[in-house]
Design a protein around this motif. Structure first.
Motif, mmCIF file in Angstrom:
data_model
loop_
_atom_site.group_PDB
_atom_site.id
_atom_site.type_symbol
_atom_site.label_atom_id
_atom_site.label_comp_id
_atom_site.label_asym_id
_atom_site.label_seq_id
_atom_site.Cartn_x
_atom_site.Cartn_y
_atom_site.Cartn_z
ATOM 1 N N PRO A 1 0.817 -1.230 0.000
ATOM 2 C CA PRO A 1 0.000 0.000 0.000
ATOM 3 C C PRO A 1 0.844 1.271 0.000
ATOM 4 C CG PRO A 1 -0.901 -1.613 1.531
ATOM 5 C CD PRO A 1 0.399 -2.161 1.055
ATOM 6 N N ASP A 2 1.927 1.311 0.769
ATOM 7 C CA ASP A 2 2.792 2.496 0.773
ATOM 8 C C ASP A 2 3.452 2.706 -0.584
ATOM 9 O OD1 ASP A 2 2.117 2.829 3.419
ATOM 10 O OD2 ASP A 2 3.902 1.784 4.182
ATOM 11 N N MET A 3 3.927 1.604 -1.203
ATOM 12 C CA MET A 3 4.506 1.724 -2.545
ATOM 13 C C MET A 3 3.485 2.273 -3.535
ATOM 14 S SD MET A 3 6.608 -1.855 -3.005
ATOM 15 C CE MET A 3 7.859 -2.391 -1.859
ATOM 16 N N LYS A 4 2.257 1.766 -3.462
ATOM 17 C CA LYS A 4 1.236 2.201 -4.401
ATOM 18 C C LYS A 4 0.917 3.682 -4.210
ATOM 19 C CE LYS A 4 -2.073 -0.642 -5.270
ATOM 20 N NZ LYS A 4 -3.294 -1.471 -5.187
ATOM 21 N N GLU A 5 0.809 4.101 -2.971
ATOM 22 C CA GLU A 5 0.489 5.511 -2.718
ATOM 23 C C GLU A 5 1.597 6.430 -3.218
ATOM 24 O OE1 GLU A 5 -0.660 8.382 1.103
ATOM 25 O OE2 GLU A 5 -0.296 6.243 1.373
ATOM 26 N N GLU A 6 2.849 6.060 -2.980
ATOM 27 C CA GLU A 6 3.977 6.888 -3.415
ATOM 28 C C GLU A 6 4.043 6.957 -4.943
ATOM 29 O OE1 GLU A 6 8.857 7.106 -2.876
ATOM 30 O OE2 GLU A 6 7.690 5.493 -1.955
ATOM 31 N N MET A 7 3.841 5.825 -5.628
ATOM 32 C CA MET A 7 3.862 5.821 -7.095
ATOM 33 C C MET A 7 2.714 6.640 -7.666
ATOM 34 S SD MET A 7 4.823 1.846 -7.927
ATOM 35 C CE MET A 7 6.295 1.076 -7.279
#
Length: 857
Positions: free
Chosen positions: A308-314
């Motif tokens: 989820p953190d990776m997705k939000e940052e991307m």
């Protein structure tokens, strides 16, 4: 206790790894000219002899590093460490092969070079030059090899039973008179043996009776005391003789004139070492299975916790990117963008600037520069190989330094995988999966924004404009497809047949052979200790070039055949994939290697040893084996195509071409039958076609291995040139010298069942077996020292005369045949060959004829 033992023993192999990496970085930074500018400038100031000495020293150092890393990889039980050691090991193997090519080039093209003076300077023994065969080549594919062995045995048994059907039992065809003669001969032999034993027993009884009567006639003067004295004298004499013999044996062992007695099985340290290594292999398999399970488990954990953190940052990065693009261009961008590694505006701008700078360059000027550079290269020779393996070794050292050099593993007694490192290894895959999801979401989001923007602006005819864009993209994609299509592949006559069917067909036709369980260690021979001294004599007279020793042949076969086949990473960038030809390097698909030598020199055994050491399939395209198979005009093409197709699909594979000289001899076969050269056209067209793509690529783990006992049969210049140019390496197998024969006799007699044969007997056998090949010597031992003869050694001790009588029945190698073989090998090296005159005609023919007569003389 087992975990503590694993930790304690693993420290040894960790230390080996550390020593290998420290030595590796020293060579890269200080000595290797391909990695160090200082070493390159220092080597350029040396003369040819000093350059050879430098590269020879560098070769030996890399060989020592290779031996350390190979043993560390073989015994390390930590799964993540083993992967990093393997990366370093592949780099060292590749650089070792490159250095061998450099030494061969500086040695005048001779594939065997002598380094005994370098070893003396380094205070090392000749055993350092023995190139080890990595154990992981077979062990890493152990399960696959076992399954393939069972399948091959089943297919061979099935076809053998089919061949035996219809054949009558030879016992049924025997006449009753012949059967009676056999029975009578056996019965007469049995009766003769029984009579001989009876006569022998009767003579022994008579001798005993005579001794008893003589004792009674002499009488007994002293009685029991004389008998006791005679017994004591006999016992003391026997005891003193045993003690003297024991002292003599101990003295011989002490001064090195005799081997030490064998260890008892209970306290043999070699047996304990094998048991320890077997336990470590089991731990390797267990830890490897745990590591593979951890990869799957940690992949799911990282996706759930960090996804989820990776997705939000991307998502934030991509939204910021397309908003800036909208503000700058006045429209929304196409998504996903073409060939953009990171979807950021700065990267796109930099790419545009670089593209513009490249576009400003004048292609004509660049072409002129390239042409001038190419002209200069024509004079300088072929270009050097790219430093792929140097970069691999640098990366592996940096990875070891960052990951393992200062890591504290005192708590990891069992040497299991590190969970944090597992997460680091699966994180890139998770990022790719998340990026694919983000790209899909951003694409939908941009599509919705574009539709809202069009409705707000009220624009019409957008579809036509978009259609033009789509057309442009389509045309561009078509161009890419045309470029990516490459050369046309050869037509496949077996396209409709499955690989399993082709495999079974080759087994049934006898093309796919079962590999004999032999290794390079069975090619027994000694080192040449005066090689460089003999090289100095050859400088004045090139025809006195020393024969390669058996140890040099083993090393050459290992480096040219086994090491490239054993590793996909090494084969992909192997220096043997290309061969110098003028000012460029041409590809050599299949990396053909030729083994030439007189009959019995060990060519076929080496072919099986290569296949056995690599766990490879063995395809036999020897003309005598393929005669009568795949008939017709298209038969040879179908045969070669099927073999190469199956070999490519089931790597590693060895394609053996025995009697290779007959394949390149032009003309028809006398006496009818299939000509041996019928596969030549298909072989050359599939490996090196004039148009289109080859069936094999240089990166395919397939080896074309030829053997020849009469290579000088290619007498025509056209046949000789085609034969020589096809093989990228030609290895000459000479007759064994005196030292090699001593070692060979000792090895064969011990393997047959004789315990430590007498050194004097071995030396006598080595003297009388001069001019006999290694195969003839092995055949003599096989016929003489049979299992039944070994059982009779206690009653009938071994005698050298048994072997000499059998050796006299073998055919020796005549000096004319040996000289012809050696002369042809020298001809391939350019030794003793006069340059052809510029003008052809009678003068050239006359000179050529004179050269031939001189060679015969």
């Amino acid at each position: 206790a087992v975990s503590f033992l694993a930790a304690m023993s693993s420290a040894t192999f960790d230390l080996q790894w550390k020593e290998g990496m420290v030595e590796l970085i020293d060579q890269l930074e200080l000595c290797d000219p391909q990695s160090s500018a200082a070493a390159r400038s220092r080597i350029e100031s040396l003369d040819a002899t000093e350059q050879f000495q430098h590269f020879a020293t560098l070769y030996i150092r890399y060989l020592q590093i290779f031996r350390r890393l190979e043993e560390s990889y073989d015994q390390t039980v930590h799964p993540q460490k083993r992967r990093d050691v393997r990366k370093s090991l592949d780099g060292v193997i590749g650089r070792l092969l490159e250095l061998r090519e450099v030494l061969v080039e500086k040695n005048g093209g001779v594939p065997f070079f002598n380094l005994d003076e370098v070893l003396v300077d380094l205070k090392l023994g000749p055993e350092v030059l023995e190139v080890p065969v990595p154990k992981y080549i077979v062990e890493d594919q152990g399960r696959t090899l076992a399954e393939r062995e069972r399948l091959l045995d089943a297919l061979l048994k099935r076809h053998a039973s089919l061949d035996e059907q219809g054949e009558e039992d030879p016992a049924v065809q025997m006449d009753i008179d012949e059967a009676l003669k056999i029975i009578q001969a056996n019965e007469r032999g049995r009766q003769g043996q029984q009579r001989a034993e009876g006569v022998k027993a009767a003579r022994e009884r008579e001798a005993w009776e005579e001794r008893r009567r003589a004792a009674e006639e002499e009488g007994d003067e002293d009685g029991p005391e004389a008998a006791a004295t005679s017994l004591q004298a006999a016992w003391r004499g026997s005891a003193s003789r045993r003690a003297t013999a024991l002292m003599r044996d101990e003295e011989l062992v002490f001064i090195g004139m005799a081997p030490p007695p064998p260890f008892p099985k209970e306290g043999d340290p070699r047996l304990r070492e094998r048991q320890t290594k077997a336990r470590r292999k089991q731990m390797q398999m267990q830890h490897e299975a745990e590591y593979r399970d951890a990869l799957v488990a940690q992949d799911a954990v990282v996706y759930e916790t960090e996804g989820p953190d990776m997705k939000e940052e991307m998502m934030d990065q991509l939204r910021d990117w397309y908003i800036r693009y909208r503000e700058r261009e006045g429209k929304f961008p196409d998504f996903p963008p073409e060939e953009v590694e990171k979807p950021m505006p700065g990267d796109a701008a930099e790419g545009a600037e670089e593209k513009g700078a490249d576009a400003k360059k004048d292609p004509k000027k660049d072409g002129k520069k390239d042409g001038k550079k190419g002209a200069e290269d024509d004079g300088e020779g072929p270009p050097p190989l790219p430093p792929h393996f140097i970069n691999t070794m640098k990366d592996s050292y940096q990875e070891w330094s960052d990951k393992w050099q200062h890591r504290d593993e005192r708590l990891n007694f069992a040497q299991r995988h590190d969970v944090e490192l597992v997460r680091q290894s699966v994180r890139p895959d998770v990022e790719l999966r998340v990026r694919a999801e983000v790209n899909e979401l951003i694409g939908r989001e941009l599509q919705n924004l574009q539709e809202e923007f069009e409705r707000a602006q009220g624009k019409k005819g957008k579809k036509g404009k978009g259609g033009k864009k789509g057309k442009g993209k389509k045309g561009k994609g078509k161009g890419k497809g045309k470029g990516g299509k490459g050369k046309k592949m050869p037509k496949d006559p077996t396209a409709s047949l499955s690989l399993e069917y082709l495999y079974e067909q080759l087994v049934g036709d006898g093309i796919l052979k079962k590999v004999d369980p032999v290794s390079l260690e069975d090619f027994v021979g000694s080192y040449g200790l005066l090689g460089q001294a003999m090289d100095k004599l050859a400088e004045a007279d090139p025809t006195r070039l020393p024969n390669p020793s058996f140890a040099q042949i083993r090393s050459a076969v290992t480096e040219y055949c086994i090491l490239p086949l054993g590793s996909d990473a090494v084969k992909r960038h192997c220096p043997l994939n290309t061969a110098p030809k003028g000012s460029k390097r041409v590809e050599k698909n299949g990396t053909p290697v030729l083994l030439c030598g007189v009959p019995g020199s060990g060519k076929r055994m080496l072919a099986h040893a290569v296949a056995s050491s690599c766990g490879a399939n063995l395809f036999d395209l020897t003309p005598s084996n393929t005669e009568g198979k795949y008939p017709g005009k298209k038969g040879p093409g179908d045969l070669v195509h099927t073999v190469l197709k199956v070999a490519k699909a089931l790597p590693p594979s060895v394609v053996l071409i025995g009697e290779a000289e007959s394949v390149w001899v032009s003309g028809k076969k006398k006496g009818g039958g299939d000509p041996p050269n019928r596969i030549l056209k298909a072989l050359t067209s599939l490996l090196a076609p004039k148009k289109g793509a080859a069936l094999l690529e240089p990166s395919d783990r397939v080896l074309i291995l030829g053997t020849s006992s009469q290579p000088y049969a290619c007498e025509k210049a056209k046949d000789y040139n085609a034969f020589r140019d096809f093989f990228c390496k030609i290895l000459y197998l000479p007759l064994p010298d005196y030292a090699a024969r001593c070692k060979l006799w000792t090895h064969l007699l011990e393997r047959a069942g004789l315990d430590r044969p007498c050194l004097d007997d071995v030396q006598a056998l080595a003297r009388v077996s001069d001019a006999f090949s290694a195969g003839a010597i092995a055949e003599v031992v096989r016929r003489t020292i049979t299992p039944r003869r070994v059982e009779q050694l206690a009653a009938k001790p071994f005698s050298v005369h048994d072997l000499v009588s059998q050796l006299a029945q073998q055919e020796p190698v005549y000096r004319e045949d040996d000289s012809a073989m050696r002369g042809w090998y020298h001809k391939t090296l350019g030794i003793g060959v006069e340059p052809e005159p510029e003008g052809g005609g009678k003068e050239a023919k006359g000179k050529e004829g004179k050269g031939k007569k001189k060679g015969k003389k």
